[in-house]
Enzyme design. Structure first.
Site, PDB file in Angstrom:
ATOM      1  N   LYS A 110      -6.978   1.601  -2.853  1.00  0.00           N
ATOM      2  CA  LYS A 110      -6.735   0.902  -1.580  1.00  0.00           C
ATOM      3  C   LYS A 110      -6.937   1.833  -0.393  1.00  0.00           C
ATOM      4  CE  LYS A 110      -5.514  -2.152   1.435  1.00  0.00           C
ATOM      5  NZ  LYS A 110      -4.235  -2.860   1.456  1.00  0.00           N
ATOM      6  N   LYS A 122      -7.482  -8.704  15.491  1.00  0.00           N
ATOM      7  CA  LYS A 122      -8.583  -9.574  15.107  1.00  0.00           C
ATOM      8  C   LYS A 122      -8.138 -11.011  15.371  1.00  0.00           C
ATOM      9  CE  LYS A 122      -9.171 -10.369  10.705  1.00  0.00           C
ATOM     10  NZ  LYS A 122      -9.373 -10.195   9.242  1.00  0.00           N
ATOM     11  N   THR A 124       0.858  -1.184   0.000  1.00  0.00           N
ATOM     12  CA  THR A 124       0.000   0.000   0.000  1.00  0.00           C
ATOM     13  C   THR A 124       0.893   1.233   0.000  1.00  0.00           C
ATOM     14  OG1 THR A 124      -1.680  -1.218   1.232  1.00  0.00           O
ATOM     15  CG2 THR A 124      -1.868   1.184   1.205  1.00  0.00           C
ATOM     16  N   PHE A 152     -18.789  -4.850   8.443  1.00  0.00           N
ATOM     17  CA  PHE A 152     -18.116  -3.769   9.172  1.00  0.00           C
ATOM     18  C   PHE A 152     -19.095  -2.938  10.000  1.00  0.00           C
ATOM     19  CE2 PHE A 152     -14.980  -5.054   6.165  1.00  0.00           C
ATOM     20  CZ  PHE A 152     -13.778  -4.876   6.818  1.00  0.00           C
ATOM     21  N   LEU A 153     -20.142  -3.588  10.491  1.00  0.00           N
ATOM     22  CA  LEU A 153     -21.043  -2.957  11.451  1.00  0.00           C
ATOM     23  C   LEU A 153     -20.983  -3.694  12.789  1.00  0.00           C
ATOM     24  CD1 LEU A 153     -24.229  -2.087   9.328  1.00  0.00           C
ATOM     25  CD2 LEU A 153     -22.454  -0.530  10.163  1.00  0.00           C
ATOM     26  N   PHE A 170      -5.720  -6.757  -1.263  1.00  0.00           N
ATOM     27  CA  PHE A 170      -6.946  -6.637  -0.470  1.00  0.00           C
ATOM     28  C   PHE A 170      -7.111  -7.877   0.401  1.00  0.00           C
ATOM     29  CE2 PHE A 170      -7.703  -4.234  -4.432  1.00  0.00           C
ATOM     30  CZ  PHE A 170      -7.961  -2.984  -3.909  1.00  0.00           C
ATOM     31  N   CYS A 228      -3.114  -1.962   9.063  1.00  0.00           N
ATOM     32  CA  CYS A 228      -3.607  -1.284   7.854  1.00  0.00           C
ATOM     33  C   CYS A 228      -4.402  -0.013   8.146  1.00  0.00           C
ATOM     34  CB  CYS A 228      -4.465  -2.243   7.030  1.00  0.00           C
ATOM     35  SG  CYS A 228      -3.507  -3.566   6.254  1.00  0.00           S
TER      36      CYS A 228
END
Length: 470
Positions: free
Chosen positions: A228, A344, A121, A273-274, A154, A284
């Site tokens: 990205k 995570k 990135t 992503f909620l 990704f 990232c």
């Protein structure tokens, strides 16, 4: 094709292994001899599900690992997959990118056209920077003997191999017709899933034939570089938004789980992503939002929404600490257990995690902290050696005479933990579940004061002796 991946980290090692698995002759290069030794021994230098199943059958056959850049001379495609850490001003440090470009330039051969791929990135304009550095080091001319292509990754850590084999999109940015042709050929086997049947014994997820084929998207280099950053910043904004909604739910008596589910039913929004948390973190989102924000400010086009998301995220880390303070009052002399150090589950990546910020504050307030993580303790300790905390081999040990246990990372083994045993170890059986992940009814039945984030049903009245107030 002959493929070279420079960098044996989360992107390079996974990408190189996957390309070797589908038939490309692949060499992974890294300046760290320890990582190369691990790869040559059939072991992954990073924790990523599936890597240990693939590597032993590939290494030494069509997958090689070395500290030498000599393989560049025979390569059709060279991926640059090195780190781009943030500098103090938020911009990306391109030191490793520049070093890789110079080393590539010294090894390029005139006998073949080579495509150099920026997989890392990188800020807008890095494609041109890399091309000029290679020209200087090689004496060759860009787009005549080589070209530089932007092909952002990704990959989700914990699902990286799945994301390589079943990508939803592949973005390629170049103005070179020859570069475009090489990239199309390179990705053909992935898009058409050639050779997946032979690999499915080692990676059962490759049997999945329901996943749609990847969308192959070609654009200019600058747009590819921005895609990205734009995607990661948008996801960071989405997480900050639902976390703020969780805080509002606690004030108004709503339930953020219901709110998120209802929002997700709107196809314009979607449910991904909620999920509420103590804040986004990792290698990232913090880095990419900082770079995008710093660049926008530098060029007089500040991204105010991204700026607000960054500030909101920092306050979310502290909101978790404030919830503990509300229950324990002074933290001076209190014992607190932490479950989860990685950003995570299913990864050992403990870079720039919410755990670091939260633990730092707890220690500053006088608390003694014990921590556990199934995979991330070694990296967390190496990055946070200044923190005076106790690392526990077993998750139950974090509860010994603890006044609170905070779940930060939703590893499956924490859901399956013997919570009755944890209850018996703790001085005050209070659990703060920042992922709303644990079985709250079960914990309350055991006698815990359980608290999540944004839940209307939060109840802090202990069954039995009432050590803590309701």
């Amino acid at each position: 094709m002959n493929v070279v991946c420079i960098g044996a980290g989360y992107v390079g090692s996974v990408t190189g292994t996957a390309f070797a698995a589908i038939g490309h002759q692949t060499t992974i290069i890294d300046i760290d001899p320890k990582k190369i030794e691990q790869l040559n021994g059939g072991k992954s230098p990073i924790y990523e599900p599936g890597m240990e199943q693939l590597l032993p059958a590939l290494i030494g056959k069509n997958l090689f690992a070395t500290t030498s850049f000599e393989a560049v001379a025979e390569a059709h495609v060279v991926f640059i997959a090195v780190g781009t850490p943030s500098k103090e001003d938020g911009t990306a440090d391109l030191g490793y990118i520049k070093l890789a470009a110079q080393k590539i330039g010294r090894e390029l051969s005139k006998d073949r056209f080579t495509v150099i791929v920026n997989k890392s990135t990188v800020p807008v304009g890095t494609t041109e920077l890399v091309a000029s550095l290679i020209e200087e080091a090689s004496g060759f001319e860009a787009d005549e003997h080589f070209t530089v292509v932007s092909n952002p990754e990704f990959l989700r850590e914990g699902y990286a191999l799945e994301d390589v084999f079943f990508p939803d999109r592949i973005v390629v940015g170049t103005s070179s017709p020859q570069g475009l042709q090489v990239m199309r050929e390179l990705y053909h086997n992935l898009i058409e899933r050639v050779g997946y049947d032979q690999l499915s014994e080692r990676l059962p997820f490759l049997c999945d034939r329901q996943t749609p084929k990847a969308i192959y998207f070609e654009t200019d280099p600058k747009s590819a570089e921005l895609i990205k950053y734009a995607a990661n910043a948008f996801l960071a904004v989405k997480i900050s938004y639902i976390n703020e909604m969780a805080r509002l739910c606690e004030v108004l008596g709503g339930n953020v789980l219901a709110v998120a589910e209802g929002m997700g039913l709107d196809t314009r929004i979607g449910k991904k992503f909620l999920q509420v948390s103590s804040g986004w973190s990792g290698s990232c989102f913090p880095k990419d939002t900082a770079e995008l924000l710093a660049t926008s400010q530098k060029y007089g086009s500040e991204m105010m929404v991204v700026k607000a998301a960054v500030a909101s995220n920092e306050s979310m880390h502290m909101y978790v600490v404030e919830k503990v303070i509300r229950q324990l009052q002074s933290l001076n002399g209190k014992r607190i257990g932490i479950l989860g150090l990685t950003f995570k589950p299913d990864t050992d990546d403990a870079r720039k995690t919410q755990a670091a910020a939260i633990i730092q504050k707890l220690v500053e307030l006088g608390a003694s902290v014990s921590v556990h993580d199934p995979q991330g303790m070694a990296m967390f300790q190496s990055l946070n050696s200044h923190l005076p905390i106790v690392y526990c081999h077993e998750p139950l040990d974090t509860g010994t005479r603890a006044d609170a246990v905070i779940l930060l990372t939703h590893w499956q083994e924490y859901q399956e933990l013997d919570w009755a045993a944890m209850h018996s170890l703790m001085r005050r059986p209070y659990v703060l579940d920042t992922r709303n992940f644990l079985d709250s009814a079960r914990l309350k039945a055991i006698g815990f004061a359980y608290e999540g984030l944004g839940l209307a049903t939060n109840s802090l009245t202990l069954a039995g002796d009432g050590v803590m107030g309701g």
